[in-house]
Design a protein around this motif. Sequence first.
Motif, short mmCIF file in Angstrom:
data_model
loop_
_atom_site.label_atom_id
_atom_site.label_comp_id
_atom_site.label_asym_id
_atom_site.label_seq_id
_atom_site.Cartn_x
_atom_site.Cartn_y
_atom_site.Cartn_z
N THR A 45 0.71 -1.16 -0.02
CA THR A 45 0.25 0.02 0.02
C THR A 45 0.83 1.18 -0.08
O THR A 45 0.55 2.53 0.26
CB THR A 45 -0.94 0.05 1.13
OG1 THR A 45 -0.15 0.17 2.39
CG2 THR A 45 -1.82 -1.28 1.23
N THR A 46 2.27 1.11 -0.46
CA THR A 46 3.23 2.36 -0.18
C THR A 46 2.48 3.36 -1.18
O THR A 46 2.00 3.12 -2.48
CB THR A 46 4.46 1.97 -0.96
OG1 THR A 46 5.00 1.09 0.37
CG2 THR A 46 5.33 3.31 -0.99
N GLY A 47 2.25 4.85 -0.82
CA GLY A 47 2.16 5.78 -1.89
C GLY A 47 0.54 5.89 -1.93
O GLY A 47 0.02 6.78 -2.53
N LEU A 48 -0.34 5.06 -1.27
CA LEU A 48 -1.82 5.04 -1.57
C LEU A 48 -2.32 6.08 -0.43
O LEU A 48 -2.02 6.37 0.53
CB LEU A 48 -2.37 3.95 -1.18
CG LEU A 48 -2.03 2.82 -2.32
CD1 LEU A 48 -2.77 1.43 -2.08
CD2 LEU A 48 -1.98 3.31 -3.70
N VAL A 54 3.09 -13.27 3.04
CA VAL A 54 4.56 -12.80 3.57
C VAL A 54 4.39 -11.39 3.16
O VAL A 54 4.30 -11.04 2.26
CB VAL A 54 5.66 -13.61 3.09
CG1 VAL A 54 6.73 -13.38 3.62
CG2 VAL A 54 5.38 -15.15 3.21
N LEU A 55 4.60 -10.38 4.20
CA LEU A 55 4.49 -8.90 4.04
C LEU A 55 5.70 -8.08 4.37
O LEU A 55 6.31 -8.51 5.63
CB LEU A 55 3.24 -8.61 4.92
CG LEU A 55 3.07 -7.12 4.89
CD1 LEU A 55 2.46 -6.43 3.68
CD2 LEU A 55 2.14 -6.97 6.17
N THR A 56 6.02 -7.49 3.70
CA THR A 56 7.03 -6.18 4.04
C THR A 56 6.10 -4.84 4.03
O THR A 56 5.45 -4.51 3.12
CB THR A 56 8.05 -5.86 3.18
OG1 THR A 56 8.00 -5.57 2.06
CG2 THR A 56 8.89 -7.22 3.53
N THR A 57 6.43 -4.04 5.21
CA THR A 57 5.77 -2.80 5.14
C THR A 57 6.14 -1.81 6.03
O THR A 57 7.04 -2.13 6.63
CB THR A 57 4.07 -3.05 5.57
OG1 THR A 57 3.36 -1.70 5.55
CG2 THR A 57 4.29 -3.36 7.01
N HIS A 58 6.07 -0.42 5.53
CA HIS A 58 6.56 0.55 6.52
C HIS A 58 5.51 1.18 7.41
O HIS A 58 5.76 2.03 8.25
CB HIS A 58 7.10 1.58 5.60
CG HIS A 58 8.74 1.33 5.17
ND1 HIS A 58 8.93 1.10 3.78
CD2 HIS A 58 9.69 1.01 5.82
CE1 HIS A 58 10.25 0.78 3.84
NE2 HIS A 58 10.83 1.02 4.91
#
Length: 306
Positions: free
Chosen positions: A164-167, A190-194
């Motif tokens: 969802t980066t930038g949404l 499997v997730l990467t997120t900020h």
Amino acid sequence: MDNIVVKASNLHKKYATFEAVKGIDFEITSGSCFGFLGPNGAGKTTTMAMIYCAVQITDGELFVLGLDAKKNPRKIKQNLGVSPQDENLDPDISVYENLLVYGGYFGIKRKILKERITELLNLMQLNDRRKSVIQSLSGGMQRRLLLARALINSPKVLILDEPTTGLDPQARHLIWQKLEHLKRSGTTMVLTTHYMEEASRLCDKLVIMDQGKILEEGSPKDLISRHVGKDVIEVKMYGKKREPLLQLANDIISNFEVVGENILLYPKDSSRLIQKLIEKNSYEFTHRQASLEDVFLKLTGRELRE
């Protein structure tokens, strides 16, 4: 264990003289959402890339769906779906055609593939845009199309790299709803997120990485309880000396942390500490629930790293 779909033991990745991943161990169970969190350069993206066989392992062992990632990368890829961080849809063809072409790579029969595309477009609320060109889609629509594309082969494991980066918030929440639906249906993710809210909402278990190593692992709730507690009191100092505040709060806090000119207090008894601050009447403060972001910053530091 039969329900372990990804297992890493002493996993390393080295590029020339730089070691991006330094001997990590983790297990991902079937039907769960597992997260990799960490600052830039922590090694989480490299780890994800080794799972979906885009990057070769330097040392250690990695098994995905019971297959050795060193020996069976092609077979592993056939059973994975990958939603990348960067938008890489084909701009020259329509929404529907993007899915049709991609599905063809997996050798799916045409009739089954068309049914699957219709199903995914409905799931991602894109059916009315099936004939649209990619440039006409909003950022949120493109993210949903990437997710639909990742699901075209009915993968056993879904890889989500910063989904969802930038949404904007509305588009982000819609993606979260779709991912929660997939999780309830038994899809392993499997997730990467900020976004710490994203990790808290989706992940059953996560690891926090820094400088190629795993610092901590557990559920979001357990990590918050272990490292921060239930709540946080943030005091704005405005240049005041910290010693009088810490003396005031000394017997009521388990720990504190300096954040710029402010101080985060981790109280043993919130009501007592708040009462003392009110009686002192010389501090502006905020009382809030502890979050995964507090854990992340406590473990990895508050200085920005590029």
